[in-house]
Design an enzyme around this catalytic site. Structure first.
Site, PDB file in Angstrom:
ATOM      1  N   HIS A   1       0.837  -1.207   0.000  1.00  0.00           N
ATOM      2  CA  HIS A   1       0.000   0.000   0.000  1.00  0.00           C
ATOM      3  C   HIS A   1       0.862   1.242   0.000  1.00  0.00           C
ATOM      4  O   HIS A   1       2.040   1.197   0.404  1.00  0.00           O
ATOM      5  CB  HIS A   1      -0.934  -0.022   1.213  1.00  0.00           C
ATOM      6  CG  HIS A   1      -2.139  -0.868   1.002  1.00  0.00           C
ATOM      7  ND1 HIS A   1      -3.221  -0.862   1.841  1.00  0.00           N
ATOM      8  CD2 HIS A   1      -2.432  -1.739   0.015  1.00  0.00           C
ATOM      9  CE1 HIS A   1      -4.136  -1.701   1.385  1.00  0.00           C
ATOM     10  NE2 HIS A   1      -3.684  -2.248   0.278  1.00  0.00           N
TER      11      HIS A   1
ATOM     12  N   GLU B   1       0.897   3.960   1.898  1.00  0.00           N
ATOM     13  CA  GLU B   1       1.396   4.387   3.212  1.00  0.00           C
ATOM     14  C   GLU B   1       2.514   3.455   3.674  1.00  0.00           C
ATOM     15  O   GLU B   1       3.550   3.869   4.197  1.00  0.00           O
ATOM     16  CB  GLU B   1       0.259   4.377   4.245  1.00  0.00           C
ATOM     17  CG  GLU B   1      -0.950   5.201   3.849  1.00  0.00           C
ATOM     18  CD  GLU B   1      -2.021   4.387   3.107  1.00  0.00           C
ATOM     19  OE1 GLU B   1      -1.693   3.623   2.180  1.00  0.00           O
ATOM     20  OE2 GLU B   1      -3.194   4.532   3.455  1.00  0.00           O
TER      21      GLU B   1
ATOM     22  N   CYS C   1      -6.119   2.046   5.324  1.00  0.00           N
ATOM     23  CA  CYS C   1      -6.975   0.870   5.460  1.00  0.00           C
ATOM     24  C   CYS C   1      -6.966   0.378   6.899  1.00  0.00           C
ATOM     25  O   CYS C   1      -5.989   0.549   7.620  1.00  0.00           O
ATOM     26  CB  CYS C   1      -6.486  -0.236   4.524  1.00  0.00           C
ATOM     27  SG  CYS C   1      -4.809  -0.798   4.857  1.00  0.00           S
TER      28      CYS C   1
ATOM     29  N   CYS D   1      -2.659  -0.562   7.172  1.00  0.00           N
ATOM     30  CA  CYS D   1      -1.802   0.616   7.344  1.00  0.00           C
ATOM     31  C   CYS D   1      -2.120   1.378   8.624  1.00  0.00           C
ATOM     32  O   CYS D   1      -1.229   2.021   9.199  1.00  0.00           O
ATOM     33  CB  CYS D   1      -1.923   1.537   6.135  1.00  0.00           C
ATOM     34  SG  CYS D   1      -1.353   0.736   4.628  1.00  0.00           S
TER      35      CYS D   1
HETATM   36  N1  HJL Z   1      -5.368   3.658   1.963  1.00  0.00           N
HETATM   37  C1  HJL Z   1      -5.111   2.720   1.007  1.00  0.00           C
HETATM   38  N2  HJL Z   1      -3.894   2.705   0.409  1.00  0.00           N
HETATM   39  C2  HJL Z   1      -3.606   1.810  -0.596  1.00  0.00           C
HETATM   40  O1  HJL Z   1      -2.492   1.837  -1.140  1.00  0.00           O
HETATM   41  C3  HJL Z   1      -4.629   0.877  -1.011  1.00  0.00           C
HETATM   42  N3  HJL Z   1      -4.374  -0.008  -2.050  1.00  0.00           N
HETATM   43  C4  HJL Z   1      -5.854   0.894  -0.326  1.00  0.00           C
HETATM   44  N4  HJL Z   1      -6.803  -0.028  -0.640  1.00  0.00           N
HETATM   45  C5  HJL Z   1      -7.799  -0.422   0.375  1.00  0.00           C
HETATM   46  C6  HJL Z   1      -8.574  -1.673  -0.046  1.00  0.00           C
HETATM   47  O2  HJL Z   1      -9.469  -1.986   1.008  1.00  0.00           O
HETATM   48  C7  HJL Z   1      -7.623  -2.882  -0.261  1.00  0.00           C
HETATM   49  O3  HJL Z   1      -6.774  -2.630  -1.332  1.00  0.00           O
HETATM   50  C8  HJL Z   1      -8.477  -4.131  -0.555  1.00  0.00           C
HETATM   51  O4  HJL Z   1      -9.081  -4.537   0.658  1.00  0.00           O
HETATM   52  C9  HJL Z   1      -7.626  -5.289  -1.089  1.00  0.00           C
HETATM   53  O5  HJL Z   1      -6.649  -5.649  -0.133  1.00  0.00           O
HETATM   54  P1  HJL Z   1      -5.124  -5.654  -0.602  1.00  0.00           P
HETATM   55  O6  HJL Z   1      -4.804  -4.241  -1.068  1.00  0.00           O
HETATM   56  O7  HJL Z   1      -5.026  -6.649  -1.735  1.00  0.00           O
HETATM   57  O8  HJL Z   1      -4.332  -6.048   0.610  1.00  0.00           O
HETATM   58  N5  HJL Z   1      -6.094   1.819   0.662  1.00  0.00           N
HETATM   59 ZN    ZN Z   2      -3.303   0.194   3.609  1.00  0.00          ZN
END
Ligand code: HJL
Ligand code: ZN
Length: 166
Positions: free
Chosen positions: A54, A56, A91, A101
């Site tokens: 992610h 963060e 998240c 995060c």
């Molecule tokens: N704040 C935040 N920064 C990120 O870089 C990102 N990709 C998400 N995304 C949140 C979303 O809820 C998750 O991407 C899904 O729940 C899939 O989970 P994964 O990412 O595969 O672990 N949220």
């Molecule tokens: Zn996250």
């Protein structure tokens, strides 16, 4: 200028645009800032580093690596008045099961004090993947202030969902 929140959110959005779109996550950008002097400590975007990372998480991991620390100990090297700008709220739960995060931000605590004192967010997380995101309550409960920076919502969501098709 540490108070120019829009400039830092614009920088985070520029980072988010570098993220390779996927249908199963959001393209997000994050910037770690020393609020005392406005210095950008690290940037990150979704999937920048290897693995299902992610934005963060990438910013924290890059800063940790620059200080020869594992990510979980990044708080030891962060200035006391660190803040993070993220285009989407951190998240609290990930479908992949990877560490959220919000926990990575909270564990930057050294002793009683979190090193990341404030989270500036561009948008709330849509409820597409994990239902309602409760990170802001979690952060406030740990003494970490959450502040929404207005004005970028449409552009942030367009970038975030680039991989979701129509
Ligand atoms: N704040 C935040 N920064 C990120 O870089 C990102 N990709 C998400 N995304 C949140 C979303 O809820 C998750 O991407 C899904 O729940 C899939 O989970 P994964 O990412 O595969 O672990 N949220
Ligand atoms: Zn996250």
């Amino acid at each position: 200028d540490p108070s120019d929140h829009a400039a830092y959110m614009r920088l985070a959005l520029e980072e988010a645009k570098k993220s390779p779109p996927k249908p199963s996550n959001y393209c997000v950008g994050a910037v770690l800032v020393n609020e005392t002097n406005g210095e950008v400590l690290a940037t990150g975007y979704t999937l920048e580093l290897a693995g299902n990372t992610h934005a963060e998480q990438c910013a924290l991991q890059k800063y940790a690596q620059a200080h020869d620390l594992p990510e979980e100990r990044v708080g030891e090297a962060l200035p006391a008045q660190t803040v993070i700008y993220t285009t989407m709220e951190p998240c609290g739960l990930r479908l992949s099961g990877n560490l959220a995060c919000v926990e990575r931000i909270i564990r930057t605590r050294v002793g009683e004090e979190p090193r990341i004192k404030k989270v500036y967010l561009g948008v709330k997380e849509p409820e597409k993947f994990v239902g309602e995101n409760k990170s802001r309550a979690r952060l406030e409960g740990e003494g970490i202030e959450c502040i929404q920076v207005p004005g970028f919502e449409d552009e942030i969501l367009k970038v975030a969902t680039a991989g979701h098709g129509r």
